[in-house]
Design a protein around this motif. Structure first.
Motif, PDB file in Angstrom:
ATOM      1  N   ASP A   4       0.549 -13.496  13.363  1.00 17.18           N
ATOM      2  CA  ASP A   4      -0.573 -12.596  13.172  1.00 17.18           C
ATOM      3  C   ASP A   4      -0.411 -11.705  11.955  1.00 17.18           C
ATOM      4  O   ASP A   4      -1.238 -10.845  11.713  1.00 17.18           O
ATOM      5  N   TYR A   5       0.651 -11.888  11.202  1.00 20.02           N
ATOM      6  CA  TYR A   5       0.923 -10.982  10.098  1.00 20.02           C
ATOM      7  C   TYR A   5       1.217 -11.760   8.818  1.00 20.02           C
ATOM      8  O   TYR A   5       1.710 -12.876   8.850  1.00 20.02           O
ATOM      9  N   SER A   6       0.912 -11.136   7.684  1.00 11.51           N
ATOM     10  CA  SER A   6       1.262 -11.701   6.386  1.00 11.51           C
ATOM     11  C   SER A   6       1.970 -10.638   5.565  1.00 11.51           C
ATOM     12  O   SER A   6       1.719  -9.447   5.722  1.00 11.51           O
ATOM     13  N   SER A   7       2.872 -11.060   4.698  1.00 12.41           N
ATOM     14  CA  SER A   7       3.616 -10.125   3.846  1.00 12.41           C
ATOM     15  C   SER A   7       3.227 -10.383   2.400  1.00 12.41           C
ATOM     16  O   SER A   7       3.346 -11.503   1.919  1.00 12.41           O
ATOM     17  N   ASP A   8       2.740  -9.364   1.700  1.00 13.70           N
ATOM     18  CA  ASP A   8       2.341  -9.562   0.313  1.00 13.70           C
ATOM     19  C   ASP A   8       3.565  -9.613  -0.599  1.00 13.70           C
ATOM     20  O   ASP A   8       4.685  -9.312  -0.218  1.00 13.70           O
ATOM     21  N   ALA A   9       3.333 -10.018  -1.849  1.00 12.93           N
ATOM     22  CA  ALA A   9       4.452 -10.238  -2.767  1.00 12.93           C
ATOM     23  C   ALA A   9       5.220  -8.961  -3.047  1.00 12.93           C
ATOM     24  O   ALA A   9       6.443  -8.985  -3.229  1.00 12.93           O
ATOM     25  N   ALA A  10       4.512  -7.826  -3.063  1.00 11.25           N
ATOM     26  CA  ALA A  10       5.182  -6.560  -3.366  1.00 11.25           C
ATOM     27  C   ALA A  10       6.227  -6.216  -2.327  1.00 11.25           C
ATOM     28  O   ALA A  10       7.217  -5.544  -2.612  1.00 11.25           O
ATOM     29  N   ALA A  11       6.020  -6.706  -1.099  1.00 10.52           N
ATOM     30  CA  ALA A  11       6.954  -6.361  -0.021  1.00 10.52           C
ATOM     31  C   ALA A  11       8.272  -7.111  -0.166  1.00 10.52           C
ATOM     32  O   ALA A  11       9.247  -6.781   0.500  1.00 10.52           O
ATOM     33  N   ALA A  12       8.290  -8.126  -1.014  1.00 11.99           N
ATOM     34  CA  ALA A  12       9.513  -8.921  -1.147  1.00 11.99           C
ATOM     35  C   ALA A  12      10.676  -8.100  -1.672  1.00 11.99           C
ATOM     36  O   ALA A  12      11.836  -8.433  -1.470  1.00 11.99           O
ATOM     37  N   THR A  13      10.379  -7.006  -2.368  1.00 12.39           N
ATOM     38  CA  THR A  13      11.448  -6.175  -2.912  1.00 12.39           C
ATOM     39  C   THR A  13      11.976  -5.175  -1.903  1.00 12.39           C
ATOM     40  O   THR A  13      12.920  -4.459  -2.178  1.00 12.39           O
ATOM     41  N   GLY A  14      11.355  -5.106  -0.715  1.00 17.39           N
ATOM     42  CA  GLY A  14      11.843  -4.195   0.319  1.00 17.39           C
ATOM     43  C   GLY A  14      10.772  -3.276   0.843  1.00 17.39           C
ATOM     44  O   GLY A  14       9.588  -3.445   0.586  1.00 17.39           O
ATOM     45  N   ARG A  15      11.200  -2.269   1.575  1.00 16.61           N
ATOM     46  CA  ARG A  15      10.288  -1.344   2.245  1.00 16.61           C
ATOM     47  C   ARG A  15       9.552  -0.462   1.243  1.00 16.61           C
ATOM     48  O   ARG A  15      10.128   0.013   0.260  1.00 16.61           O
ATOM     49  N   ASP A  16       8.263  -0.234   1.520  1.00 13.41           N
ATOM     50  CA  ASP A  16       7.470   0.703   0.727  1.00 13.41           C
ATOM     51  C   ASP A  16       8.057   2.102   0.916  1.00 13.41           C
ATOM     52  O   ASP A  16       8.295   2.541   2.031  1.00 13.41           O
ATOM     53  N   VAL A  17       8.300   2.816  -0.192  1.00 13.81           N
ATOM     54  CA  VAL A  17       8.956   4.114  -0.091  1.00 13.81           C
ATOM     55  C   VAL A  17       7.966   5.271  -0.203  1.00 13.81           C
ATOM     56  O   VAL A  17       8.375   6.430  -0.232  1.00 13.81           O
ATOM     57  N   ARG A  18       6.672   5.001  -0.285  1.00  9.69           N
ATOM     58  CA  ARG A  18       5.676   6.071  -0.316  1.00  9.69           C
ATOM     59  C   ARG A  18       5.417   6.584   1.098  1.00  9.69           C
ATOM     60  O   ARG A  18       5.515   5.831   2.063  1.00  9.69           O
ATOM     61  N   PRO A  19       5.039   7.856   1.241  1.00  8.40           N
ATOM     62  CA  PRO A  19       4.504   8.291   2.538  1.00  8.40           C
ATOM     63  C   PRO A  19       3.242   7.476   2.832  1.00  8.40           C
ATOM     64  O   PRO A  19       2.415   7.251   1.939  1.00  8.40           O
ATOM     65  N   LEU A  20       3.110   7.007   4.055  1.00  7.18           N
ATOM     66  CA  LEU A  20       1.970   6.193   4.452  1.00  7.18           C
ATOM     67  C   LEU A  20       1.207   6.897   5.565  1.00  7.18           C
ATOM     68  O   LEU A  20       1.807   7.326   6.554  1.00  7.18           O
ATOM     69  N   THR A  21      -0.095   6.990   5.414  1.00 13.27           N
ATOM     70  CA  THR A  21      -0.945   7.654   6.394  1.00 13.27           C
ATOM     71  C   THR A  21      -1.853   6.610   7.041  1.00 13.27           C
ATOM     72  O   THR A  21      -2.591   5.904   6.342  1.00 13.27           O
ATOM     73  N   VAL A  22      -1.789   6.522   8.368  1.00 13.27           N
ATOM     74  CA  VAL A  22      -2.472   5.443   9.086  1.00 13.27           C
ATOM     75  C   VAL A  22      -3.289   6.011  10.243  1.00 13.27           C
ATOM     76  O   VAL A  22      -2.810   6.876  10.985  1.00 13.27           O
ATOM     77  N   LEU A  23      -4.504   5.503  10.388  1.00  8.54           N
ATOM     78  CA  LEU A  23      -5.331   5.786  11.561  1.00  8.54           C
ATOM     79  C   LEU A  23      -5.000   4.751  12.627  1.00  8.54           C
ATOM     80  O   LEU A  23      -5.069   3.543  12.370  1.00  8.54           O
ATOM     81  N   GLY A  24      -4.621   5.212  13.828  1.00 11.69           N
ATOM     82  CA  GLY A  24      -4.305   4.313  14.929  1.00 11.69           C
ATOM     83  C   GLY A  24      -5.364   4.377  16.008  1.00 11.69           C
ATOM     84  O   GLY A  24      -5.927   5.446  16.285  1.00 11.69           O
ATOM     85  N   LEU A  25      -5.632   3.231  16.653  1.00 11.22           N
ATOM     86  CA  LEU A  25      -6.645   3.122  17.705  1.00 11.22           C
ATOM     87  C   LEU A  25      -6.031   2.427  18.906  1.00 11.22           C
ATOM     88  O   LEU A  25      -5.370   1.391  18.766  1.00 11.22           O
ATOM     89  N   GLU A  26      -6.258   2.968  20.103  1.00  5.82           N
ATOM     90  CA  GLU A  26      -5.684   2.423  21.329  1.00  5.82           C
ATOM     91  C   GLU A  26      -6.754   2.358  22.422  1.00  5.82           C
ATOM     92  O   GLU A  26      -7.337   3.373  22.797  1.00  5.82           O
ATOM     93  N   THR A  27      -7.039   1.131  22.915  1.00  2.00           N
ATOM     94  CA  THR A  27      -8.054   0.942  23.959  1.00  2.00           C
ATOM     95  C   THR A  27      -7.636  -0.148  24.948  1.00  2.00           C
ATOM     96  O   THR A  27      -8.467  -0.877  25.449  1.00  2.00           O
TER      97      THR A  27
END
Length: 379
Positions: A4-27
């Motif tokens: 169910d997931y895909s990894s883009d080419a940028a991720a091949a170098t490792g973990r993203d080091v920027r702060p990441l802000t995500v909206l989460g939904l739970e139902t």
């Protein structure tokens, strides 16, 4: 889970080091929830900052039926999801332009409800041009302890709720190995159904815990399941049946309180005994020993104390999520989504809702006897 997931080419170098802000939904069951979480990078895998957490409970909608009615739950999610998500964004003080992604529970759970949250997440993703992360609800619980503390992987996890009971080695998102699971009912399901037999109403688990405070179950003999087995599996069906029989003989409120205390002690004892076996095996191969308990049953204070004592006895640090994040919530979904996003793991827009979705899917396919319990089986 990787399908169910895909990894883009940028991720091949490792973990993203920027702060990441995500909206989460739970139902996934009977709470409509939305949350905004910011994941700050760190050497320990990231520090979670909960910017907002809104939960709309459907307890009043289901109380008359003694448990969750799937059609009522799904209808309520449809009515509430937009308002709940807007409130979460407002509480966070952010606009959609400030988000790096949107995460939504895609299963396991009551599939009608899961479809509502996942569909809303897809709409936000398409309308705002944001990456979509479809999150396994169980993975949300698995990372929920990281909402209250900066916890490094790996750790040993007891995931115990109304629909699930299992022990896992958690190495990170998407990397979990199941050590033991229930072979029939989940602990939370046993709590709820025994509470219903005692006429305690819905939700039954918290009501039984309150009643147990005035009881003394020391004279009530309830079965101890799977004694002598060398694995780490659980079984609560025998306990549930025995408690039903005792409940039919209760004549006074004190009788009910005594049974509630006996049931709570029996469930705590089995969780402790099976977790103890897992700790012994885990300690043979891990120097860093952390035992985490998560899920709705982790809110039970007696069970927390019992498990903490067991962990301490075996040289493990003990951690449970803050009470607000034990039961279903969207902050845990947002965090799991942010952790996946940091690794470049996103979902296709045609990802589907799944009523069943084991964390260690490969083992579940090869060994169908290892079940995870039934999400939402509270009626």
């Amino acid at each position: 889970m990787s399908a169910d997931y895909s990894s883009d080419a940028a991720a091949a170098t490792g973990r993203d080091v920027r702060p990441l802000t995500v909206l989460g939904l739970e139902t996934s069951c009977d709470e409509t929830a939305a949350s905004v979480v910011r994941l700050h990078p760190s050497a320990r895998g990231g520090r979670a900052e909960v910017l907002s957490s809104i939960v709309h409970s459907q307890i009043d909608d289901h109380a008359a039926y003694g448990g969750v009615v799937p059609e009522i739950a799904a209808r309520s999610h449809v009515e509430m999801i937009d308002g709940v998500a807007r409130r979460a964004m407002a509480q966070a003080g952010l606009d959609h332009a400030d988000l790096d992604g949107v995460a939504a529970t895609a299963g396991p759970g009551l599939v009608g409800g899961v479809m509502v949250g996942l569909g809303y997440g897809k709409a936000v993703s398409l309308a705002r041009g944001l990456p979509l992360v479809a999150v396994n609800h169980l993975e949300g619980h698995a990372v929920s302890a990281r909402l209250g503390a900066e916890v490094a992987y790996p750790f040993l996890l007891l995931l115990v709720s109304g629909g699930h009971c299992q022990i896992l080695e958690v190495r990170g998102v998407g990397d979990m190995r199941r050590i033991g699971a229930t072979i029939d009912d989940a602990a939370g399901e046993a709590f709820d159904k025994i509470a219903k037999a005692l006429g305690l109403g819905y939700p039954g688990g918290p009501a039984l815990e309150r009643l147990a405070q005035t009881g003394d179950g020391s004279t009530i003999d309830l079965p101890r399941a799977l004694l002598g087995r060398k694995d780490c599996d659980f079984s609560f069906s025998g306990l549930k049946t025995a408690a039903f029989r005792v409940a039919q003989t209760c004549e006074t409120e004190q009788d009910k309180a005594d049974l509630a205390d006996a049931v709570q002690a029996a469930i705590a004892r089995q969780l402790s005994e099976r977790s103890e076996r897992a700790m012994q095996a885990y300690a043979e191969t891990h120097d860093h020993r952390l035992f985490v308990v998560a899920g709705g049953v982790a809110a039970n204070k007696t069970i927390r104390r019992t498990l903490e004592a067991t962990a301490t006895r075996h040289g493990f640090d003990f951690l449970a999520p803050p009470m607000a994040y034990c039961t279903d919530n969207a902050a845990m979904i947002a965090l799991a989504g942010a952790e996946r996003l940091a690794l470049g793991l996103t979902s296709d827009i045609d990802v589907v809702a799944r009523p069943r979705w084991p964390l260690d899917e490969a083992r579940a396919l090869s060994d169908p006897s290892h079940r995870t319990g039934r999400k939402g089986a509270k009626a």
